[in-house]
Write a protein that holds these residues in place. Sequence first.
Motif, PDB file in Angstrom:
ATOM      1  N   ASP A  68      54.999  24.568   5.035  1.00 21.52           N
ATOM      2  CA  ASP A  68      55.330  25.620   4.066  1.00 21.52           C
ATOM      3  C   ASP A  68      54.683  25.335   2.711  1.00 21.52           C
ATOM      4  O   ASP A  68      54.190  26.253   2.036  1.00 21.52           O
ATOM      5  N   LEU A  69      54.688  24.065   2.296  1.00 20.57           N
ATOM      6  CA  LEU A  69      54.062  23.695   1.027  1.00 20.57           C
ATOM      7  C   LEU A  69      52.564  23.992   1.063  1.00 20.57           C
ATOM      8  O   LEU A  69      52.004  24.575   0.119  1.00 20.57           O
ATOM      9  N   ASP A  70      51.905  23.602   2.158  1.00 21.43           N
ATOM     10  CA  ASP A  70      50.462  23.857   2.282  1.00 21.43           C
ATOM     11  C   ASP A  70      50.158  25.356   2.215  1.00 21.43           C
ATOM     12  O   ASP A  70      49.210  25.787   1.532  1.00 21.43           O
ATOM     13  N   LYS A  71      50.939  26.159   2.916  1.00 19.02           N
ATOM     14  CA  LYS A  71      50.689  27.599   2.940  1.00 19.02           C
ATOM     15  C   LYS A  71      50.930  28.225   1.571  1.00 19.02           C
ATOM     16  O   LYS A  71      50.224  29.177   1.177  1.00 19.02           O
ATOM     17  N   ALA A  72      51.919  27.699   0.830  1.00 18.42           N
ATOM     18  CA  ALA A  72      52.155  28.203  -0.516  1.00 18.42           C
ATOM     19  C   ALA A  72      50.962  27.898  -1.416  1.00 18.42           C
ATOM     20  O   ALA A  72      50.537  28.739  -2.234  1.00 18.42           O
ATOM     21  N   MET A  73      50.381  26.716  -1.278  1.00 24.80           N
ATOM     22  CA  MET A  73      49.194  26.359  -2.050  1.00 24.80           C
ATOM     23  C   MET A  73      48.011  27.238  -1.652  1.00 24.80           C
ATOM     24  O   MET A  73      47.225  27.657  -2.502  1.00 24.80           O
ATOM     25  N   ASP A  74      47.878  27.532  -0.352  1.00 24.00           N
ATOM     26  CA  ASP A  74      46.818  28.437   0.104  1.00 24.00           C
ATOM     27  C   ASP A  74      46.932  29.794  -0.585  1.00 24.00           C
ATOM     28  O   ASP A  74      45.928  30.383  -1.014  1.00 24.00           O
ATOM     29  N   THR A  75      48.158  30.306  -0.677  1.00 22.79           N
ATOM     30  CA  THR A  75      48.376  31.620  -1.289  1.00 22.79           C
ATOM     31  C   THR A  75      47.969  31.620  -2.758  1.00 22.79           C
ATOM     32  O   THR A  75      47.294  32.544  -3.234  1.00 22.79           O
ATOM     33  N   ILE A  76      48.364  30.572  -3.484  1.00 19.72           N
ATOM     34  CA  ILE A  76      48.014  30.474  -4.907  1.00 19.72           C
ATOM     35  C   ILE A  76      46.506  30.379  -5.082  1.00 19.72           C
ATOM     36  O   ILE A  76      45.912  31.036  -5.944  1.00 19.72           O
ATOM     37  N   ARG A  77      45.854  29.579  -4.257  1.00 17.82           N
ATOM     38  CA  ARG A  77      44.396  29.421  -4.369  1.00 17.82           C
ATOM     39  C   ARG A  77      43.655  30.704  -4.026  1.00 17.82           C
ATOM     40  O   ARG A  77      42.628  31.013  -4.633  1.00 17.82           O
ATOM     41  N   SER A  78      44.174  31.457  -3.060  1.00 18.04           N
ATOM     42  CA  SER A  78      43.504  32.706  -2.700  1.00 18.04           C
ATOM     43  C   SER A  78      43.560  33.714  -3.847  1.00 18.04           C
ATOM     44  O   SER A  78      42.671  34.558  -3.983  1.00 18.04           O
ATOM     45  N   LYS A  79      44.588  33.622  -4.662  1.00 17.84           N
ATOM     46  CA  LYS A  79      44.733  34.558  -5.772  1.00 17.84           C
ATOM     47  C   LYS A  79      44.033  34.082  -7.043  1.00 17.84           C
ATOM     48  O   LYS A  79      43.457  34.876  -7.792  1.00 17.84           O
ATOM     49  N   PHE A  80      44.093  32.759  -7.290  1.00 17.18           N
ATOM     50  CA  PHE A  80      43.652  32.257  -8.588  1.00 17.18           C
ATOM     51  C   PHE A  80      42.503  31.248  -8.517  1.00 17.18           C
ATOM     52  O   PHE A  80      42.090  30.716  -9.540  1.00 17.18           O
ATOM     53  N   GLY A  81      41.993  30.974  -7.321  1.00 17.87           N
ATOM     54  CA  GLY A  81      40.864  30.055  -7.189  1.00 17.87           C
ATOM     55  C   GLY A  81      41.279  28.692  -6.688  1.00 17.87           C
ATOM     56  O   GLY A  81      42.451  28.287  -6.771  1.00 17.87           O
ATOM     57  N   GLY A  82      40.294  27.951  -6.157  1.00 18.59           N
ATOM     58  CA  GLY A  82      40.550  26.675  -5.510  1.00 18.59           C
ATOM     59  C   GLY A  82      41.161  25.623  -6.402  1.00 18.59           C
ATOM     60  O   GLY A  82      41.904  24.750  -5.940  1.00 18.59           O
TER      61      GLY A  82
END
Length: 408
Positions: free
Chosen positions: A369-383
Amino acid sequence: MDRTIIHCDMNGFYASVELLERPDLKNVPMAVSGSPDNRHGIILAKNELAKRCGVVTAETIWSAKKKCPQLQLVRPHHDKYKKYSQLINQIYDRFTDMVEPFSIDESWLDVTGSLQLFGSGTAIADQIRTTVKEELGLTLSAGVSYNKIFAKMGSEYKKPDATTLISRDNYKELLWPMDVSDMFFVGTATADKLRRSGIATIGDLATANLSVLQGLLGKQGGLLYDYANGLDESPVAYAYEKQKIKSVGNGTTFRRNLESAADIQTALKALSDTVSSRLRAYGMKAGGVKVDIKDPYFKTISRQRQLESATNITEEIYTAAYSLLKASWQLGKPIRLLTVTGINLTDEDEAEQLSLFARNVQDRQKSSDLDKAMDTIRSKFGGQAITYGGILKNDLGIHWIEENEEEE
């Protein structure tokens, strides 16, 4: 009836894409390179003027500058290269649905079924070269033949911006006089071994005793014998056929050598983060982990292990990578480059039986769940919008490592 296969190879792809936005560098020697500050000091691509000065791909910036003091260097922009690679392959799709990418700037096309629509293989290759040049401002070299190996060698035969036909009638004349190292799939070590056995040209390879070749090189000897004689029936994949990903890896050269356990942990966490993120993006899990370690003297070792359960969880890939490194490397001995690779991949939704020794299911779910939350943030705001605390403010040149800048 023979197939008609084209191999298209972009000319100085990275450099050519950069020149589209930097026309001021068009008439000077230029090259795309890694960052000297981070010691990614190798040439990734060069234009024709730099090539004439003797600059070659994968050599160090220092060596290239020595050959060509006026060489202008440009940092790579991998997002642009991916974009243009997609546009180029979309052009190929206009001529056939049998397109098999070989790398970001190379593809095979089987145009056998398109001959009545567009003309001969050579005519189609020339149309493709013209279309790519007019629509994208880039050039390519094309090889046309009745098999994939000779088509690939045809695209290398004459550059830049050329089409070469290698047929059953002319392949001995064109290819057999060439050095054996020019044979596709013959590397430096294999070429040296062949030369020591008196096999200096592709013609020598084609006419050598097959049993001698197999004794010298094993199964590869038989394959190279076939390839030199134009015996290759391997198919070109359909453009829309799902390409099976075999591994997902990432590596980098660091701003300074890694020496402490803390350095290594920081580096492995960053690399494991990007590998696991890409696995999730592909909908894949890794059944094993491989670690490559290079020291300052360019000596490299590679170690791998099978995991108890397939995973795309950052923490699990990191734990496996760190365990591998500790078991195979003396802590304190300097490390110049690290690569982490997920291997033995399976589809993410493929059912699996968890090992009795695997991590608690609830713990795995929390990490996922933590990894997927980070994926979501990166997809919106960059790596680089979010990362692990231990990676922040390091002096190794590590941030969000999006591309593999590993030295060849």
